[in-house]
Design an enzyme around this catalytic site. Structure first.
Site, mmCIF file in Angstrom:
data_model
loop_
_atom_site.group_PDB
_atom_site.id
_atom_site.type_symbol
_atom_site.label_atom_id
_atom_site.label_comp_id
_atom_site.label_asym_id
_atom_site.label_seq_id
_atom_site.Cartn_x
_atom_site.Cartn_y
_atom_site.Cartn_z
ATOM 1 N N ASP A 167 25.701 -11.871 -7.825
ATOM 2 C CA ASP A 167 24.916 -11.124 -8.813
ATOM 3 C C ASP A 167 23.413 -11.312 -8.674
ATOM 4 O O ASP A 167 22.649 -10.429 -9.050
ATOM 5 C CB ASP A 167 25.394 -11.437 -10.234
ATOM 6 C CG ASP A 167 25.415 -12.925 -10.558
ATOM 7 O OD1 ASP A 167 25.043 -13.746 -9.688
ATOM 8 O OD2 ASP A 167 25.818 -13.265 -11.678
ATOM 9 N N ASP A 198 21.872 -23.979 -14.320
ATOM 10 C CA ASP A 198 23.342 -24.010 -14.472
ATOM 11 C C ASP A 198 24.054 -25.225 -13.872
ATOM 12 O O ASP A 198 24.983 -25.746 -14.470
ATOM 13 C CB ASP A 198 24.003 -22.751 -13.890
ATOM 14 C CG ASP A 198 23.617 -21.494 -14.653
ATOM 15 O OD1 ASP A 198 23.149 -21.621 -15.802
ATOM 16 O OD2 ASP A 198 23.764 -20.401 -14.096
#
Ligand SMILES: *[C@@H]1O[C@H](CO)[C@@H](O)[C@H](O)[C@H]1NC(C)=O
Ligand SMILES: *[C@@H]1O[C@H](CO)[C@@H](O)[C@H](O)[C@H]1NC(C)=O
Ligand SMILES: *[C@@H]1O[C@H](CO)[C@@H](O)[C@H](O)[C@H]1NC(C)=O
Ligand SMILES: *[C@@H]1O[C@H](CO)[C@@H](O)[C@H](O)[C@H]1NC(C)=O
Ligand SMILES: *[C@@H]1O[C@H](CO)[C@@H](O)[C@H](O)[C@H]1NC(C)=O
Ligand SMILES: *[C@@H]1O[C@H](CO)[C@@H](O)[C@H](O)[C@H]1NC(C)=O
Length: 687
Positions: free
Chosen positions: A58, A461
């Protein structure tokens, strides 16, 4: 890593006033992290040539599979007008010609992305691309990005390609290998489903088309396939069909409603379309779903799997073309206790799962059909917790040339196996993280201390790492404390064993005195989170730009707010030699502190909007600044600045080891020079 360390391009000379030398070549390699660290939302194998496969991500572009299970990045180019191509919304291979690959590139359909979408076409396995420009945006990092592939090449005639758009823009067709495109006027089911109507972020737009696939037996080689299936995110009718090569379209009668079609795959041997369904296209959602088969001859829909409302729906679906009736489907997003995968050898009549519930005592309560192998990225368990199979499983692919080999994407990596048929013999197989070479973390900070490991990183993340060897995946991420998103990292100039990092958690400030092997939370971190932390030269002062101000702590005593600067979002940097000399910037204002941060004084510099401060680690008071008007240099701790070199805009600047006998550090900058945005280096900036 998406930073200067990870990209292949030429640096050019920066500082001297003469012409920039754009021809100088550098060899750049990725820092090996072992796994993507981000969402892999599409995996496609070539049905023409064994071993050819691509994975789309993505925010990290497209990757091609190598024979040793590693992946080669195909879009690690740096060009500030092409950055949105790192969002890949779909990938398609030509079943007639293995060298041809197509992607739908474009990252957001909202205003964050100023560029329209493009279909990129390659005839050399993704080494080079040509571009076809669309009049609207694509959404590689929008909600619904893991729905099935919305781009597909006709298996009977490779010049014909269909692309299903987002945003209600409909179905598009090319008849010349992707060079030119036109909207298919008769296809009107452009989709109605929006994940969160009114949302101004990634979830407020129409998902549009979810998949395009063909019945390869509906014509013969050289003639356009007659039967084409298109999935649309619309709960009233979600699977459409054309039986006249795309001239007319209609919703297939008798189809299930109330859910969205996710992936459609046609089985020529069974004359049936398999479709997975889910009740949302939310990246992190998935509440309910089933799997159906549509038999084209009897025109009957048959349900072959139902999750019985247990809360996950179905996503990635793949058929084994070598084994009639072998099908696998992944749960769309089963967060607890773990994502599951279903496998059937009889066309969906009976199923087995990659794990079964077992309440006899182990946590999580599952009995696994596999042994979990994260030897390529041993740090993954910190990210995945008690989950093994993963989550966000929108793509799953059985190798069409090797029934033992399958891969699927998750929110953090690719998992797969080379012993898949052990499943059918009730023998455990290795389920391995197989995404090395693939890196799509957001790199938020790097520091290279003069002693110890060559690199310390912090990322979004998955935390970040101490990189003892740039070619070997780090064994663990930063632990104790572990934070998902870690914002900044710095070493002390004179005592590089002392390191600080800040991250997104209450008490998000940690110190190490062994260059990042062991850490402890700063004694007075309180409940603050994130920000940018910097150490003084001796490592005894921590400067923390957080909460719209600058705070200073010495020897872990409580933080004091610097009183005499206005509120703002500060960028700080400290002198590497002089323990009391600190710098800060807030929009166009440059500040200096000579009393270890007790007070900061605004200098009179007028140098544009300040993006980064680079300090010369070998000379006190020698400062370089990247601003929206170029690169500026000061040798008096920022009291006065001179314009350095021809850059008209600069984003980053840092100084490193000298490349020449002058001893002056080499300077690295991300900047625009003579209209070219890129990474530059200068060895010639001796003041
Ligand atoms: C530019 O760099 C190339 C490659 O390093 C070198 O061969 C060439 O001489 C350089 N040109 C100038 C004008 O410095
Ligand atoms: C494939 O399996 C189906 C039953 O699922 C059967 O009807 C069909 O004849 C088989 N086709 C081939 C080519 O084996
Ligand atoms: C749903 O319920 C049916 C009927 O009890 C059962 O056969 C099937 O296995 C269940 N599905 C799942 C995914 O557990
Ligand atoms: C399975 O993975 C483990 C490491 O986790 C490795 O030691 C072992 O060799 C692997 N087995 C096979 C058959 O590849
Ligand atoms: C290094 O830090 C540890 C705690 O993480 C502490 O126990 C130790 O005393 C420190 N050593 C030095 C030399 O400061
Ligand atoms: C960046 O991409 C644009 C569009 O393809 C191209 O025109 C331009 O030359 C590229 N710039 C560089 C520095 O490669």
């Amino acid at each position: 890593m998406k930073t200067a360390l990870a990209v292949a391009f030429a640096l050019a000379a920066l500082c001297h006033a003469g012409p920039v030398n754009y021809t100088q070549k550098y060899t750049w390699k990725n820092v090996r992290t072992g796994a993507s660290g981000g969402f892999v939302d599409g995996i496609v194998f070539s049905t023409k040539q064994k071993g050819v496969a691509y994975a789309r991500t993505d925010i990290g572009g497209l990757y091609r599979l190598n024979a040793d299970d590693s992946w080669t990045p195909l879009q690690d180019y740096v060009n500030n007008t092409l950055w949105n191509e790192h969002g890949v919304d779909a990938v398609a291979l030509d079943p007639n010609d293995a060298s041809r690959v197509y992607i739908a590139a474009g990252i957001y359909t909202n205003s964050w992305d100023p560029y329209n979408g493009k279909i990129l076409s390659s005839t050399d396995y993704g080494k080079t691309w040509s571009r076809s420009y669309f009049p609207f945006k694509f959404g590689g990092n929008m909600g619904g990005r893991q729905m099935g592939e919305r781009l597909a090449v006709d298996p009977n005639k490779g010049s014909i390609i269909y692309f299903g758009a987002r945003s209600g823009k409909g179905l598009w067709k090319s008849s010349d290998y992707g060079k030119t495109w036109a909207k298919v006027p008769s296809y009107t089911a452009v989709g109605t489903f929006i994940i969160a109507p009114g949302d101004t972020g990634q979830n407020g737009d129409i998902i549009g088309i979810t998949f395009v696939t063909f019945d390869s037996t509906s014509s013969s080689a050289g003639t356009a396939s007659k039967r084409i299936f298109v999935g649309t995110a619309d709960t009233s009718a979600t699977v459409y069909m054309s039986e006249d090569a795309g001239v007319t379209w209609s919703a297939i009668p008798g189809q299930p409603t109330g859910f969205l079609s996710h992936t459609g795959k046609y089985s020529p041997t069974e004359k049936a379309l398999y479709v997975s369904y889910v009740n949302t296209a939310d990246t992190y959602g998935g509440g309910d779903g089933y799997v159906y088969k549509y038999y084209v001859e009897s025109k009957k829909w048959v349900q072959i799997l139902d999750d019985n409302g247990t809360g996950f729906g179905f996503g990635g679906l793949s058929l084994d073309p070598q084994k009639n009736g072998t099908v696998m489907v992944a749960t769309y997003h089963q967060w607890w206790p773990d994502g599951n995968i279903y496998r059937s050898l009889d066309g969906g009549a009976t199923w087995t799962t990659i794990w079964d519930f077992d309440w006899s005592g182990v946590q999580p309560p599952v009995k696994r059909r596999f042994d979990w192998d994260v030897s390529e990225a041993n740090w993954l368990p910190e990210v995945t917790g008690d989950k093994a199979t993963g989550w966000m499983m929108g793509s799953l692919a059985i190798d069409p040339f090797d029934s033992e080999h399958f891969l699927y994407g998750t929110g953090a990596t690719i998992f797969g196996s080379h012993k898949l048929t052990n499943w059918d013999k009730n023998i455990n197989f290795n389920l391995s993280s197989l995404s090395y070479g693939m890196e799509e973390t957001a790199v938020l900070g790097l520091t290279s201390p003069p002693q110890g490991p060559p690199l310390l990183s912090v990322v979004g993340d998955v935390g970040g790492w101490r990189h003892d060897n740039l070619d070997v995946a780090p064994y663990k991420n930063h632990l104790n404390p572990w934070w998902g998103t870690t914002r900044s990292i710095d070493h002390a100039g004179s005592k590089p064993n002392i390191v600080v990092r800040s991250g997104d958690a209450s008490g998000g400030l940690a110190l190490s005195n062994d260059t990042g092997i062991t850490w402890h939370i700063h004694a007075n971190a309180g409940t603050w989170s994130g920000g940018r932390a910097q150490l003084s030269a001796n490592g005894d002062f921590v400067v923390w730009a957080v909460n719209n101000g600058i705070y200073v702590s010495v020897n872990e005593y409580p933080f004091q707010k610097v009183p005499n600067i206005p509120s703002g979002s500060y960028y700080t940097a400290n002198d590497r030699n002089h323990n009391g000399l600190f710098y800060a910037a807030e929009s166009s204002n440059f500040y200096v502190s000579t009393d270890a941060g007790t007070s900061y004084t605004k200098t009179t510099a007028s140098i544009g909007y300040i993006r980064e401060i680079g300090v010369n680690p070998f000379r006190i008071g020698d400062v370089w600044v990247a601003t929206d008007s170029g690169i500026w240099h000061s040798i008096d701790s920022g009291k006065s600045f001179g314009k350095a070199g021809p850059a008209t805009d600069a984003y980053h600047i840092q100084l490193g080891k000298s490349a020449t006998s002058s001893g002056y550090p080499s300077i690295f900058a991300a900047a625009t020079i003579q209209g070219w945005a890129g990474h530059y280096r200068s060895d010639e900036c001796v003041p």
